[in-house]
Design an enzyme around this catalytic site. Structure first.
Site, PDB file in Angstrom:
ATOM      1  N   HIS A 122      -7.704   9.552   4.206  1.00 46.22           N
ATOM      2  CA  HIS A 122      -7.330   8.451   5.106  1.00 46.22           C
ATOM      3  C   HIS A 122      -7.738   8.830   6.524  1.00 46.22           C
ATOM      4  O   HIS A 122      -7.582   9.975   6.934  1.00 46.22           O
ATOM      5  CB  HIS A 122      -5.804   8.244   5.101  1.00 46.22           C
ATOM      6  CG  HIS A 122      -5.285   7.554   3.867  1.00 46.22           C
ATOM      7  ND1 HIS A 122      -4.159   7.979   3.205  1.00 46.22           N
ATOM      8  CD2 HIS A 122      -5.712   6.465   3.203  1.00 46.22           C
ATOM      9  CE1 HIS A 122      -3.924   7.168   2.179  1.00 46.22           C
ATOM     10  NE2 HIS A 122      -4.860   6.244   2.147  1.00 46.22           N
TER      11      HIS A 122
ATOM     12  N   VAL B  87      -9.753  -0.291   3.185  1.00 47.64           N
ATOM     13  CA  VAL B  87     -10.253  -0.024   4.543  1.00 47.64           C
ATOM     14  C   VAL B  87      -9.154  -0.354   5.548  1.00 47.64           C
ATOM     15  O   VAL B  87      -8.654  -1.482   5.567  1.00 47.64           O
ATOM     16  CB  VAL B  87     -11.497  -0.889   4.858  1.00 47.64           C
ATOM     17  CG1 VAL B  87     -12.016  -0.595   6.262  1.00 47.64           C
ATOM     18  CG2 VAL B  87     -12.598  -0.679   3.828  1.00 47.64           C
ATOM     19  N   ASN B  88      -8.807   0.609   6.360  1.00 40.62           N
ATOM     20  CA  ASN B  88      -7.775   0.384   7.367  1.00 40.62           C
ATOM     21  C   ASN B  88      -8.232   0.871   8.748  1.00 40.62           C
ATOM     22  O   ASN B  88      -8.469   0.085   9.658  1.00 40.62           O
ATOM     23  CB  ASN B  88      -6.483   1.100   6.932  1.00 40.62           C
ATOM     24  CG  ASN B  88      -5.320   0.837   7.864  1.00 40.62           C
ATOM     25  OD1 ASN B  88      -5.367  -0.086   8.680  1.00 40.62           O
ATOM     26  ND2 ASN B  88      -4.285   1.638   7.772  1.00 40.62           N
ATOM     27  N   THR B  89      -8.403   2.199   8.876  1.00 44.72           N
ATOM     28  CA  THR B  89      -8.676   2.809  10.187  1.00 44.72           C
ATOM     29  C   THR B  89      -9.865   2.183  10.918  1.00 44.72           C
ATOM     30  O   THR B  89      -9.818   1.986  12.135  1.00 44.72           O
ATOM     31  CB  THR B  89      -8.933   4.319  10.007  1.00 44.72           C
ATOM     32  OG1 THR B  89      -7.823   4.875   9.293  1.00 44.72           O
ATOM     33  CG2 THR B  89      -9.080   5.031  11.331  1.00 44.72           C
TER      34      THR B  89
ATOM     35  N   ASP C 251       0.849  -1.191   0.000  1.00 49.12           N
ATOM     36  CA  ASP C 251       0.000   0.000   0.000  1.00 49.12           C
ATOM     37  C   ASP C 251       0.892   1.251   0.000  1.00 49.12           C
ATOM     38  O   ASP C 251       1.796   1.359   0.837  1.00 49.12           O
ATOM     39  CB  ASP C 251      -0.864  -0.053   1.272  1.00 49.12           C
ATOM     40  CG  ASP C 251      -2.017   0.923   1.251  1.00 49.12           C
ATOM     41  OD1 ASP C 251      -2.435   1.352   0.162  1.00 49.12           O
ATOM     42  OD2 ASP C 251      -2.512   1.258   2.358  1.00 49.12           O
TER      43      ASP C 251
ATOM     44  N   HIS D 276      -9.460   4.873  -2.036  1.00 46.40           N
ATOM     45  CA  HIS D 276      -8.768   4.799  -0.740  1.00 46.40           C
ATOM     46  C   HIS D 276      -9.651   5.467   0.316  1.00 46.40           C
ATOM     47  O   HIS D 276     -10.637   6.118  -0.018  1.00 46.40           O
ATOM     48  CB  HIS D 276      -7.423   5.531  -0.830  1.00 46.40           C
ATOM     49  CG  HIS D 276      -6.353   4.725  -1.522  1.00 46.40           C
ATOM     50  ND1 HIS D 276      -5.221   4.281  -0.874  1.00 46.40           N
ATOM     51  CD2 HIS D 276      -6.262   4.271  -2.786  1.00 46.40           C
ATOM     52  CE1 HIS D 276      -4.479   3.590  -1.719  1.00 46.40           C
ATOM     53  NE2 HIS D 276      -5.080   3.576  -2.896  1.00 46.40           N
ATOM     54  N   GLY D 277      -9.236   5.354   1.572  1.00 48.92           N
ATOM     55  CA  GLY D 277      -9.970   6.048   2.635  1.00 48.92           C
ATOM     56  C   GLY D 277     -11.365   5.492   2.834  1.00 48.92           C
ATOM     57  O   GLY D 277     -12.319   6.240   3.076  1.00 48.92           O
ATOM     58  N   GLY D 278     -11.511   4.156   2.750  1.00 49.03           N
ATOM     59  CA  GLY D 278     -12.834   3.532   2.831  1.00 49.03           C
ATOM     60  C   GLY D 278     -13.529   3.666   4.178  1.00 49.03           C
ATOM     61  O   GLY D 278     -14.734   3.478   4.273  1.00 49.03           O
TER      62      GLY D 278
ATOM     63  N   GLU E 124      -1.161   5.995  -8.555  1.00 46.17           N
ATOM     64  CA  GLU E 124      -2.008   7.038  -7.942  1.00 46.17           C
ATOM     65  C   GLU E 124      -1.795   8.393  -8.586  1.00 46.17           C
ATOM     66  O   GLU E 124      -0.667   8.798  -8.879  1.00 46.17           O
ATOM     67  CB  GLU E 124      -1.739   7.147  -6.443  1.00 46.17           C
ATOM     68  CG  GLU E 124      -2.632   8.230  -5.794  1.00 46.17           C
ATOM     69  CD  GLU E 124      -2.540   8.297  -4.278  1.00 46.17           C
ATOM     70  OE1 GLU E 124      -2.436   7.231  -3.642  1.00 46.17           O
ATOM     71  OE2 GLU E 124      -2.568   9.413  -3.748  1.00 46.17           O
TER      72      GLU E 124
END
Ligand code: 13P
Length: 288
Positions: free
Chosen positions: A177, A230-232, A84, A207-209, A135
């Site tokens: 994000h 999806v991360n956070t 990533d 990004h920033g799902g 990107e």
């Protein structure tokens, strides 16, 4: 089954759904995501930032862990290991280490340089069957030291990067994000539509799902988004569930301090989030 992300995203795009990229931080994260993917028969992409890979021991550790886990847990659905927001050197190291997919984030560079570097990396990655994400524009906020201003991508620059033969493309369209601020303006669908029109049908990446409302997710998928990161959100639900366990004295009851017990509520929370996203993105049931 370990694969690159090319075929799964082309099929997703044609089928009108998106595959989730779920970032991993350790063994628990990885296992939880793989088990839910298998349970729901969903293809899945394991996202690994350079920072997270370093934390886990290195790219080789990640490759070995994921490979062994797929075998031991009999994971039959398609799984890609994806770097990533990689640097040029990070991409080379992941290609060497055995990742099946890498993102080269040249979004801070002038487009000509982003394109030139992408071409160099594609010439190394593609012969090895490794897919690449590029990107344009930038994702706002901060993730593992990658800070973006959140510039909306120019459709013409997206076209230029798509023409390199890159497999999928992340374009900044107002996504951020981390947690979205209350006054967030939302995704720029006009920009997404313009980008989708000139990029020859390549799968687009959102990004920033974390925290994007359902209607925006669905509209983005209808405009060519086939991969959503999806991360956070998984970090937040893990922290909340762990806090609750400790505040309720769970670690003080019997052998509640055993890490397998201490981490279980957080793992269940991650699983619930991944299940919810796979259903929302429409990838559940698509790996049958
Ligand atoms: P969030 O942390 O906002 O979910 O974003 C994840 C991401 O885009 C990884 O590249």
């Amino acid at each position: 089954m370990l694969v690159n992300a090319g075929e799964m995203l082309r099929v997703a795009r044609a089928g009108g759904y998106a595959v989730g990229q779920f970032n991993i931080n350790n063994l628990e994260w990885t296992k939880a995501i793989l088990q839910v993917a298998e349970e729901l028969k969903s293809p899945v992409i394991l996202g690994v930032s350079e920072g997270a890979a370093k934390y886990m021991g290195g790219f080789g550790t990640v490759v070995a862990m994921v490979g062994a886990m797929i075998k031991d847990l009999k994971i039959s659905v398609p799984v890609a290991t994806h770097l990533d927001h990689g640097s040029y050197e990070g991409c080379l190291a992941c290609i060497d280490a055995g990742f099946t997919s890498v993102m080269y984030d040249g979004s801070k560079l002038p487009i000509a340089e982003n394109v030139a570097k992408m071409k160099e990396l594609l010439a190394i990655a593609h012969p090895k069957g490794i897919t690449m994400e590029g990107e344009v524009g930038s994702i706002g906020g901060e993730e593992d030291g990658i800070v973006g201003k959140g510039e909306i991508a120019s459709a013409d620059e997206c076209r230029q990067l798509a023409e390199t033969g890159v497999d999928f493309l992340a374009a900044g369209i107002g996504n951020i994000h981390g947690v979205y601020p209350e006054n967030w303006a939302g995704l720029d669908f006009e920009a997404l539509e313009a980008i989708n029109e000139v990029t020859g049908g390549i799968p687009l990446v959102l990004h920033g799902g974390t925290g994007i409302p359902e209607d925006m997710i669905k509209r983005s998928i209808s405009l060519g988004v086939s991969k959503i990161n999806v991360n956070t959100e998984k970090q937040l639900v893990f922290a909340v569930a762990t806090r609750k366990y400790i505040e309720e004295g769970g670690d003080l009851k019997g052998k509640g301090y055993d890490p397998r017990k201490l981490l279980a509520p957080g793992v269940e929370a991650i699983k619930a989030t991944v299940r919810e996203k796979m259903e929302l993105f429409g990838s559940a049931g698509k790996a049958n």
